[in-house]
Design a protein around this motif. Structure first.
Motif, PDB file in Angstrom:
ATOM      1  N   PHE A  49      58.858 -22.821  72.818  1.00 23.00           N
ATOM      2  CA  PHE A  49      60.178 -22.327  72.440  1.00 23.00           C
ATOM      3  C   PHE A  49      61.232 -23.343  72.847  1.00 23.00           C
ATOM      4  O   PHE A  49      61.121 -23.991  73.884  1.00 23.00           O
ATOM      5  N   ALA A  50      62.258 -23.464  72.018  1.00 20.92           N
ATOM      6  CA  ALA A  50      63.364 -24.370  72.318  1.00 20.92           C
ATOM      7  C   ALA A  50      64.657 -23.740  71.819  1.00 20.92           C
ATOM      8  O   ALA A  50      64.678 -23.112  70.757  1.00 20.92           O
ATOM      9  N   ILE A  51      65.694 -23.875  72.587  1.00 19.17           N
ATOM     10  CA  ILE A  51      66.991 -23.348  72.167  1.00 19.17           C
ATOM     11  C   ILE A  51      67.543 -24.210  71.037  1.00 19.17           C
ATOM     12  O   ILE A  51      68.135 -23.723  70.100  1.00 19.17           O
ATOM     13  N   GLY A  52      67.318 -25.485  71.120  1.00 14.70           N
ATOM     14  CA  GLY A  52      67.877 -26.414  70.137  1.00 14.70           C
ATOM     15  C   GLY A  52      69.218 -26.914  70.655  1.00 14.70           C
ATOM     16  O   GLY A  52      69.955 -26.186  71.302  1.00 14.70           O
ATOM     17  N   ASP A  53      69.525 -28.139  70.409  1.00 14.58           N
ATOM     18  CA  ASP A  53      70.759 -28.730  70.911  1.00 14.58           C
ATOM     19  C   ASP A  53      71.382 -29.580  69.807  1.00 14.58           C
ATOM     20  O   ASP A  53      71.271 -30.805  69.802  1.00 14.58           O
ATOM     21  N   ALA A  54      72.008 -28.889  68.879  1.00 13.11           N
ATOM     22  CA  ALA A  54      72.587 -29.580  67.723  1.00 13.11           C
ATOM     23  C   ALA A  54      73.671 -30.569  68.129  1.00 13.11           C
ATOM     24  O   ALA A  54      73.840 -31.609  67.497  1.00 13.11           O
ATOM     25  N   MET A  55      74.423 -30.274  69.173  1.00 11.02           N
ATOM     26  CA  MET A  55      75.487 -31.191  69.598  1.00 11.02           C
ATOM     27  C   MET A  55      74.898 -32.505  70.127  1.00 11.02           C
ATOM     28  O   MET A  55      75.373 -33.580  69.791  1.00 11.02           O
ATOM     29  N   ARG A  56      73.851 -32.416  70.929  1.00  7.72           N
ATOM     30  CA  ARG A  56      73.225 -33.623  71.478  1.00  7.72           C
ATOM     31  C   ARG A  56      72.556 -34.436  70.377  1.00  7.72           C
ATOM     32  O   ARG A  56      72.535 -35.661  70.420  1.00  7.72           O
ATOM     33  N   LEU A  57      72.021 -33.748  69.379  1.00  2.06           N
ATOM     34  CA  LEU A  57      71.260 -34.419  68.326  1.00  2.06           C
ATOM     35  C   LEU A  57      72.067 -34.693  67.063  1.00  2.06           C
ATOM     36  O   LEU A  57      71.531 -35.198  66.080  1.00  2.06           O
ATOM     37  N   ARG A  58      73.351 -34.353  67.059  1.00  2.00           N
ATOM     38  CA  ARG A  58      74.131 -34.441  65.815  1.00  2.00           C
ATOM     39  C   ARG A  58      74.147 -35.833  65.200  1.00  2.00           C
ATOM     40  O   ARG A  58      74.149 -35.975  63.988  1.00  2.00           O
ATOM     41  N   ASP A  59      74.158 -36.886  66.024  1.00  2.00           N
ATOM     42  CA  ASP A  59      74.193 -38.245  65.465  1.00  2.00           C
ATOM     43  C   ASP A  59      72.909 -38.567  64.702  1.00  2.00           C
ATOM     44  O   ASP A  59      72.915 -39.402  63.805  1.00  2.00           O
ATOM     45  N   ARG A  60      71.817 -37.905  65.057  1.00  2.00           N
ATOM     46  CA  ARG A  60      70.561 -38.099  64.335  1.00  2.00           C
ATOM     47  C   ARG A  60      70.435 -37.114  63.169  1.00  2.00           C
ATOM     48  O   ARG A  60      69.845 -37.425  62.135  1.00  2.00           O
ATOM     49  N   LEU A  61      70.965 -35.902  63.356  1.00  2.00           N
ATOM     50  CA  LEU A  61      70.790 -34.861  62.350  1.00  2.00           C
ATOM     51  C   LEU A  61      71.723 -35.001  61.145  1.00  2.00           C
ATOM     52  O   LEU A  61      71.295 -34.816  60.004  1.00  2.00           O
ATOM     53  N   LEU A  62      72.994 -35.275  61.387  1.00  2.00           N
ATOM     54  CA  LEU A  62      73.965 -35.305  60.289  1.00  2.00           C
ATOM     55  C   LEU A  62      73.619 -36.301  59.182  1.00  2.00           C
ATOM     56  O   LEU A  62      73.759 -35.961  57.999  1.00  2.00           O
ATOM     57  N   PRO A  63      73.160 -37.514  59.497  1.00  2.00           N
ATOM     58  CA  PRO A  63      72.751 -38.408  58.403  1.00  2.00           C
ATOM     59  C   PRO A  63      71.586 -37.835  57.574  1.00  2.00           C
ATOM     60  O   PRO A  63      71.534 -38.035  56.365  1.00  2.00           O
ATOM     61  N   LEU A  64      70.689 -37.109  58.218  1.00  2.00           N
ATOM     62  CA  LEU A  64      69.570 -36.494  57.495  1.00  2.00           C
ATOM     63  C   LEU A  64      70.065 -35.373  56.583  1.00  2.00           C
ATOM     64  O   LEU A  64      69.579 -35.210  55.466  1.00  2.00           O
ATOM     65  N   VAL A  65      71.048 -34.611  57.054  1.00  2.00           N
ATOM     66  CA  VAL A  65      71.643 -33.568  56.216  1.00  2.00           C
ATOM     67  C   VAL A  65      72.377 -34.213  55.047  1.00  2.00           C
ATOM     68  O   VAL A  65      72.219 -33.810  53.894  1.00  2.00           O
ATOM     69  N   ALA A  66      73.179 -35.220  55.326  1.00  2.00           N
ATOM     70  CA  ALA A  66      73.940 -35.909  54.279  1.00  2.00           C
ATOM     71  C   ALA A  66      73.044 -36.529  53.224  1.00  2.00           C
ATOM     72  O   ALA A  66      73.378 -36.543  52.035  1.00  2.00           O
ATOM     73  N   ALA A  67      71.876 -37.012  53.640  1.00  2.00           N
ATOM     74  CA  ALA A  67      70.940 -37.643  52.704  1.00  2.00           C
ATOM     75  C   ALA A  67      70.087 -36.617  51.961  1.00  2.00           C
ATOM     76  O   ALA A  67      69.301 -36.982  51.091  1.00  2.00           O
ATOM     77  N   GLY A  68      70.215 -35.344  52.320  1.00  2.00           N
ATOM     78  CA  GLY A  68      69.423 -34.315  51.651  1.00  2.00           C
ATOM     79  C   GLY A  68      68.008 -34.178  52.189  1.00  2.00           C
ATOM     80  O   GLY A  68      67.191 -33.459  51.614  1.00  2.00           O
ATOM     81  N   VAL A  69      67.706 -34.845  53.289  1.00  2.00           N
ATOM     82  CA  VAL A  69      66.374 -34.761  53.889  1.00  2.00           C
ATOM     83  C   VAL A  69      66.187 -33.402  54.550  1.00  2.00           C
ATOM     84  O   VAL A  69      65.115 -32.810  54.491  1.00  2.00           O
ATOM     85  N   ILE A  70      67.243 -32.909  55.190  1.00  2.00           N
ATOM     86  CA  ILE A  70      67.231 -31.596  55.842  1.00  2.00           C
ATOM     87  C   ILE A  70      68.226 -30.697  55.124  1.00  2.00           C
ATOM     88  O   ILE A  70      69.360 -31.105  54.859  1.00  2.00           O
ATOM     89  N   ASP A  71      67.807 -29.475  54.821  1.00  2.00           N
ATOM     90  CA  ASP A  71      68.692 -28.500  54.185  1.00  2.00           C
ATOM     91  C   ASP A  71      68.945 -27.359  55.167  1.00  2.00           C
ATOM     92  O   ASP A  71      68.118 -26.455  55.301  1.00  2.00           O
ATOM     93  N   PRO A  72      70.074 -27.388  55.874  1.00  2.00           N
ATOM     94  CA  PRO A  72      70.330 -26.347  56.869  1.00  2.00           C
ATOM     95  C   PRO A  72      70.640 -24.981  56.261  1.00  2.00           C
ATOM     96  O   PRO A  72      70.614 -23.974  56.963  1.00  2.00           O
TER      97      PRO A  72
END
Length: 104
Positions: A49-72
């Protein structure tokens, strides 16, 4: 898993292969869960189990969202305006919604 309750966790455990890993990210509605210990032991399953830390990981996550790799949006159950926020929180408390976006 990406937030939810026992049904989501049960589905993940049904689908995981022997020696596989189920990762549950986010908060759960249910206070307890009946883990199929015999199967988990026999098939060497890992459940974490993990809470998830979107703030800590945002620099890695946002480019993936912008590129369409991840669909939140796949975890969004509804969108509401400010006037509908109180009713949305009531639905969330009754476990009728998982992730609600508020349009401002």
């Amino acid at each position: 898993d990406a937030v939810g309750g026992a049904r989501v966790l049960e589905a993940a455990l049904t689908l995981v292969r022997p020696r596989g890993t189920v990762v549950s990210v986010g908060a759960h509605f249910d206070q307890s869960f009946a883990l199929p210990v015999n199967r988990a032991f026999a098939e060497e399953l890992t459940v974490t189990f993990a809470i998830g830390d979107a703030m800590r990981l945002r620099d890695r996550l946002l480019p993936l969202v912008a590129a369409g790799v991840i669909d939140p949006t796949v975890v969004v159950t509804e969108r509401v305006g400010l006037a509908d926020v109180p009713a949305a929180y009531e639905r969330f408390a009754r476990h009728e919604a998982v992730k609600i976006l508020i349009d401002m």
